[in-house]
Design an enzyme around this catalytic site. Sequence first.
Site, short mmCIF file in Angstrom:
data_model
loop_
_atom_site.label_atom_id
_atom_site.label_comp_id
_atom_site.label_asym_id
_atom_site.label_seq_id
_atom_site.Cartn_x
_atom_site.Cartn_y
_atom_site.Cartn_z
N CYS A 4 -6.14 -7.17 -0.71
CA CYS A 4 -5.58 -5.96 -1.24
C CYS A 4 -4.20 -5.66 -1.26
O CYS A 4 -3.65 -5.73 -0.02
CB CYS A 4 -6.40 -4.62 -0.82
N ASP A 30 6.95 4.10 -6.04
CA ASP A 30 6.12 3.21 -6.97
C ASP A 30 7.24 2.03 -7.58
O ASP A 30 8.50 2.34 -8.00
CB ASP A 30 5.67 4.08 -8.21
N HIS A 46 -9.04 1.17 3.85
CA HIS A 46 -9.44 0.92 2.10
C HIS A 46 -10.67 1.62 1.49
O HIS A 46 -11.69 1.65 2.14
CB HIS A 46 -9.75 -0.60 2.00
N ASN A 88 -6.14 7.90 -10.90
CA ASN A 88 -6.75 7.09 -11.76
C ASN A 88 -7.95 6.59 -11.15
O ASN A 88 -7.93 5.74 -10.24
CB ASN A 88 -5.95 5.94 -12.63
N GLY A 94 -6.78 3.61 -16.88
CA GLY A 94 -5.83 2.80 -16.42
C GLY A 94 -5.62 2.50 -15.09
O GLY A 94 -4.47 1.86 -14.75
N THR A 96 -5.13 0.12 -12.16
CA THR A 96 -4.89 -1.21 -12.13
C THR A 96 -4.80 -1.88 -10.66
O THR A 96 -4.84 -3.19 -10.44
CB THR A 96 -3.27 -1.52 -12.74
N HIS A 101 -5.21 5.39 -4.73
CA HIS A 101 -3.94 6.01 -4.40
C HIS A 101 -3.70 7.10 -5.18
O HIS A 101 -4.16 7.41 -6.39
CB HIS A 101 -2.84 4.93 -4.90
#
Length: 115
Positions: A4, A30, A46, A88, A94, A96, A101
């Site tokens: 990850c 980011d 996680h 998200n 979207g 990814t 997060h």
Amino acid sequence: MDDCLFCKIFKGEIPSTKVYEDENVIGFQDLYPQAKIHLLFIHKEHSKNVNEMMGNDPKQVADVFSAIKNYSEKEGLEKDGGFRVVTNLGSLAGQTVFHTHFHVLSGEQLGRFGS
Ligand code: AMP
Ligand code: ZN
């Protein structure tokens, strides 16, 4: 989770520009910012998305929002006009990276969102 990306980031196995850390949570910049301030806050445990995180332990969501509160108060984001928090979940949104997060966006006037 061994493969990850964000687990590797909080373990220091992949470089990041960290802006915040406590016992449970880190915040970092980011890599492809979508606003003048674009940070990501993650829990050190996680989970793949916020629903899984809530199912695992709702306290983890509170841990992340406590971190965002601490950071945004200390750095003046709230008093300097505010900020947006986004998470998200899944392909329509979207997502990814499949380590839960929370994007924190600020530093300029943000556009409308939803499209
Ligand atoms: P999402 O599209 O909601 O899954 O968000 C994933 C975010 O991770 C995107 O905004 C990416 O720009 C960001 N990102 C991807 N790789 C990295 C990295 N190595 N360090 C920091 N941010 C990253
Ligand atoms: Zn992870």
